[in-house]
Design a protein around this motif. Structure first.
Motif, PDB file in Angstrom:
ATOM      1  N   LEU A   1      96.703 -33.056  12.255  1.00  0.00           N
ATOM      2  CA  LEU A   1      96.793 -31.648  11.945  1.00  0.00           C
ATOM      3  C   LEU A   1      98.452 -31.658  11.651  1.00  0.00           C
ATOM      4  O   LEU A   1      99.085 -32.037  12.369  1.00  0.00           O
TER       5      LEU A   1
ATOM      6  N   GLY B   1     101.571 -29.079  10.846  1.00  0.00           N
ATOM      7  CA  GLY B   1     102.064 -27.676  10.879  1.00  0.00           C
ATOM      8  C   GLY B   1     102.939 -27.293   9.831  1.00  0.00           C
ATOM      9  O   GLY B   1     103.430 -28.044   9.098  1.00  0.00           O
TER      10      GLY B   1
ATOM     11  N   ASP C   1     105.469 -30.629  11.673  1.00  0.00           N
ATOM     12  CA  ASP C   1     104.906 -31.000  12.970  1.00  0.00           C
ATOM     13  C   ASP C   1     103.656 -31.738  12.742  1.00  0.00           C
ATOM     14  O   ASP C   1     102.736 -31.022  12.226  1.00  0.00           O
TER      15      ASP C   1
ATOM     16  N   ILE D   1     100.010 -33.490  14.606  1.00  0.00           N
ATOM     17  CA  ILE D   1      99.172 -33.918  15.532  1.00  0.00           C
ATOM     18  C   ILE D   1      98.155 -34.743  15.226  1.00  0.00           C
ATOM     19  O   ILE D   1      97.301 -34.393  14.416  1.00  0.00           O
TER      20      ILE D   1
ATOM     21  N   THR E   1      94.590 -36.489  16.683  1.00  0.00           N
ATOM     22  CA  THR E   1      93.750 -36.419  17.812  1.00  0.00           C
ATOM     23  C   THR E   1      92.295 -36.457  17.358  1.00  0.00           C
ATOM     24  O   THR E   1      91.925 -36.256  16.310  1.00  0.00           O
TER      25      THR E   1
ATOM     26  N   THR F   1      91.199 -29.315  20.855  1.00  0.00           N
ATOM     27  CA  THR F   1      92.724 -29.329  20.278  1.00  0.00           C
ATOM     28  C   THR F   1      92.591 -29.036  18.823  1.00  0.00           C
ATOM     29  O   THR F   1      93.534 -28.212  18.371  1.00  0.00           O
TER      30      THR F   1
ATOM     31  N   GLU G   1      91.487 -25.463  18.058  1.00  0.00           N
ATOM     32  CA  GLU G   1      92.669 -24.573  18.552  1.00  0.00           C
ATOM     33  C   GLU G   1      93.791 -24.571  17.563  1.00  0.00           C
ATOM     34  O   GLU G   1      94.477 -23.354  17.557  1.00  0.00           O
ATOM     35  N   LYS G   2      94.189 -25.655  17.114  1.00  0.00           N
ATOM     36  CA  LYS G   2      95.359 -25.527  16.312  1.00  0.00           C
ATOM     37  C   LYS G   2      95.063 -25.332  14.954  1.00  0.00           C
ATOM     38  O   LYS G   2      96.108 -25.289  13.880  1.00  0.00           O
TER      39      LYS G   2
ATOM     40  N   ASP H   1      94.159 -23.310  11.313  1.00  0.00           N
ATOM     41  CA  ASP H   1      94.360 -22.098  10.936  1.00  0.00           C
ATOM     42  C   ASP H   1      93.098 -21.557  10.408  1.00  0.00           C
ATOM     43  O   ASP H   1      92.461 -21.767   9.358  1.00  0.00           O
TER      44      ASP H   1
ATOM     45  N   GLU I   1     104.474 -38.059  22.170  1.00  0.00           N
ATOM     46  CA  GLU I   1     103.087 -37.550  21.524  1.00  0.00           C
ATOM     47  C   GLU I   1     102.365 -38.586  21.971  1.00  0.00           C
ATOM     48  O   GLU I   1     101.292 -38.132  22.412  1.00  0.00           O
TER      49      GLU I   1
END
Length: 507
Positions: A39, A41, A45, A47, A49, A54, A57-58, A60, A358
C-alpha cells in the motif's frame, strides 16, 4: 427486451463489479502460498502486509457498495480478531453467486431468503463438525497458533507460552481479549512477561531500585490538595483554608508511607510537593495514565480506584483500597513500567520484537491474529483448515438443495457455491487449476465421508489436514460466514443508488 434487462440490473451489476474489485485486492494473500500487498500513501509512506482488514481500511475506496465490504472485515476483526480475508472472500463470492441467480430471473427476495437459510444450515453443519480442544497442551492448539501466525515458529511459541501463563479459564472469560496482551517494540527482545506493562514514564526517573512487595494506590483523580478558588485566596479565611488543606495533604502523604505504598498511579496531574515527597521516600509516581492502564493495574494488583478525598480516611480504611504487587520497575528500553506478581487477576504481556518499527508493527499484527485464533479455538473448537471444512459443508447444502421445491433453493445453491471459493482461491494462489482440484477433492471427501481432506499447496495432492495440523478455529469460520451473508444480502437488495443532498450551510 435484452436492453430492458440490462437497465433493470444495472445497479446490481455495478455494485457487484465494485465488490469484485475490492475482493481482488485481498484474494492473492489467502493461503500458505498467498503473497503480500504493498500500500502506497500520497506522502510516499509504504505498508507491506497480507492482513485483509489492514489492506481494506488503507485502500482509497469511494464506491458505497465497496465500502460495505470493508464493514465485513471490520466486524470480523472486532468480534473474532482473525479471518478477515476469508470473510471478505466469502462475501464477494456470495455476491457474485447471488447476482448470477438474479440475472437469470430468480427474484432477489427469493435469493436472499434462500441465502439466509443456507447460511443457517451451514453454521449448524460447521458446529456439528467442530472438534474440541483438550487442554492448552493440545497439539491442535499449537498448530492453530502456527497457522494463524503465518508459520512463524517464534511467534507461535510465544502465544502458546502466554496462553499457558494466563490459563484456560481466563481465555474463556467473557470480555477478555487475549490479543490485547500483545505489544510490539522495535528495540525489545521477544518474551512473555507474566504481568502488565504501563505505557508511561515515572515522574521520578532517578529512582534506581525496583519496588519489591509494593502496595499500589490507584487514583481516579489528581494527587494534589483540594482546590480553593482564586477569589477565596485573596481573603484571610480563604488563605487559612488553603493552608489547612495543604497540611492535611502532607499528613496524608505520610500515611501512605506508613502503609508501605511503593507505587502511585493517577489519571491526572501530581502536585510538585507530592512528587518530591515520593522521590525522597522511593515511591514511584505515574501521572496521566490512560484509563485502560489504570484498569489493568487495578485488576492485576487488586487495587480499588479512589478519589483524593479517600486519602483522609483512616489507615485501615485506606489500606483496604490498596493493591499489591511483588514487583514494579521502570524499563528504560521499552519506556514502560513493568508490574508483576499482583494479588488480583492474572495478566500476561506478549512482547514482540523486531529490527524496525515497520517490522515490529507487522509482527505484532501477526501475533494478535495468532492470539485471537488460539482464544477462539479454546472457546469454540476447531475444524480442518484450507477450505476443507467449507467444501464438506457445501456438499451438505447441495443435498438439502435437492430436496427443496421453492425458488429459495437457488439462494441455498449460491451459498454452496460461495463456500467453495476459499479453497478455489488457495489453490489458485498455489499455482494449480482450481476446477480440477475442487472436483478432485469433492470426490475424495464424498468417497471417504470426511471433511478432513484438503489440497496440499506444496504437492497438489489430497492430504488429511487434521493429521497434517492444518486447522482453523470454528468461531472464525462461523462469524466470517455470517458477516459475509449479511453484507451480501444487503448488496443484493439495493435497487437504486441516490446521492444525498448536502446539508444547507449558512453563510
Amino acid at each position: 427486451m435484452h436492453g430492458e434487462s440490462e437497465e433493470r440490473y444495472s445497479t446490481l451489476v455495478n455494485n457487484a463489479a465494485a465488490v469484485r474489485a475490492i475482493c481482488s485486492a485481498v484474494e492473492g494473500t489467502l493461503g500458505p502460498k498467498g503473497l503480500d500487498t504493498m500500500l502506497v500513501g500520497g506522502q510516499g509512506d509504504v505498508i507491506i502486509t497480507n492482513d485483509g482488514v489492514t489492506i481494506l481500511e488503507k485502500m482509497d475506496v469511494t464506491h458505497p457498495a465497496a465500502r460495505l465490504m470493508i464493514q465485513v472485515a471490520r466486524s470480523q476483526q472486532r468480534q473474532i480478531g482473525d479471518g478477515t480475508t476469508t470473510a471478505t472472500v466469502l462475501a464477494g463470492a456470495m455476491v457474485q453467486e447471488g447476482v448470477a441467480q438474479v440475472t437469470r430471473g430468480v427474484p432477489v427476495a427469493k435469493v436472499v431468503t434462500g441465502m439466509l437459510q443456507g447460511i443457517e444450515l451451514a453454521v449448524a453443519s460447521l458446529q456439528g463438525r467442530s472438534r474440541q480442544i483438550v487442554g492448552l497442551g493440545d497439539r491442535a492448539l499449537q498448530r492453530i497458533a502456527y497457522t494463524a501466525g503465518r508459520e512463524q515458529t517464534d511467534i507461535a511459541k510465544l502465544i502458546i507460552q502466554a496462553a499457558e501463563a494466563v490459563g484456560e479459564a481466563k481465555l474463556r472469560e467473557e470480555g477478555y481479549r487475549f490479543a490485547d496482551s500483545v505489544l510490539a517494540h522495535e528495540e525489545a527482545s521477544s518474551e512473555v512477561w507474566t504481568g502488565i506493562l504501563l505505557n508511561q514514564k515515572p515522574m521520578n526517573l532517578h529512582l534506581e531500585h525496583d519496588r519489591r512487595d509494593a502496595r499500589i494506590l490507584v487514583l481516579h483523580d489528581a494527587l494534589e490538595p483540594e482546590a480553593v478558588s482564586e477569589e477565596s485566596l485573596v481573603t484571610e479565611a480563604g488563605f487559612q483554608r488553603y493552608m489547612q488543606l495543604r497540611e492535611l495533604f502532607r499528613s496524608s502523604l505520610g500515611s501512605l508511607l506508613e502503609l508501605g505504598v511503593g507505587l502511585i498511579a493517577s489519571d491526572r496531574g501530581v502536585d510538585p510537593e507530592a512528587e518530591q515527597f515520593c522521590s525522597d521516600h522511593g515511591i514511584l509516581v505515574l501521572q496521566r495514565l490512560s484509563r485502560r492502564d489504570l484498569q489493568l493495574l487495578s485488576e492485576h494488583t487488586g487495587a480499588r480506584p479512589v478519589r483524593r478525598t479517600a486519602l483522609r480516611k483512616s489507615a485501615p480504611e485506606l489500606s483496604a483500597a490498596l493493591g499489591h504487587a511483588g514487583y514494579a520497575a521502570y524499563d528504560e528500553r521499552l519506556e514502560r513500567v513493568r508490574v508483576a506478581r499482583g494479588h488480583g487477576e492474572q495478566h500476561v504481556t506478549v512482547i514482540v520484537g523486531a529490527a524496525t518499527r515497520e517490522a515490529a508493527h507487522e509482527r505484532s499484527r501477526i501475533a494478535k491474529d495468532a492470539a485471537s485464533a488460539v482464544q477462539a479455538a479454546v472457546r469454540g473448537g476447531y475444524l480442518p483448515g484450507g477450505g476443507a471444512a467449507e467444501m464438506a459443508v457445501a456438499h451438505d447444502l447441495e443435498r438439502v438443495r435437492e430436496t427443496m421445491k421453492g425458488m429459495e433453493g437457488f439462494g441455498v445453491a449460491a451459498v454452496a457455491g460461495a463456500l467453495r471459493k476459499p479453497l478455489s482461491q488457495i489453490v489458485v494462489n498455489a499455482g494449480y487449476n482450481p476446477l480440477e482440484k475442487v472436483e478432485e477433492l469433492k470426490a475424495a471427501q464424498l468417497a471417504q465421508d470426511t471433511d478432513s481432506l484438503g489440497i496440499d499447496c506444496d504437492t497438489g495432492l489430497i492430504t488429511d489436514f487434521v493429521e497434517a495440523g492444518i486447522m482453523d478455529p470454528t468461531d472464525v469460520k462461523i462469524h466470517a460466514l455470517q458477516a459475509a451473508g449479511e453484507v451480501a444480502a444487503a448488496v443484493l437488495r439495493i435497487h437504486t443508488v441516490i446521492k444525498m443532498k448536502q446539508p444547507f450551510e449558512e453563510n
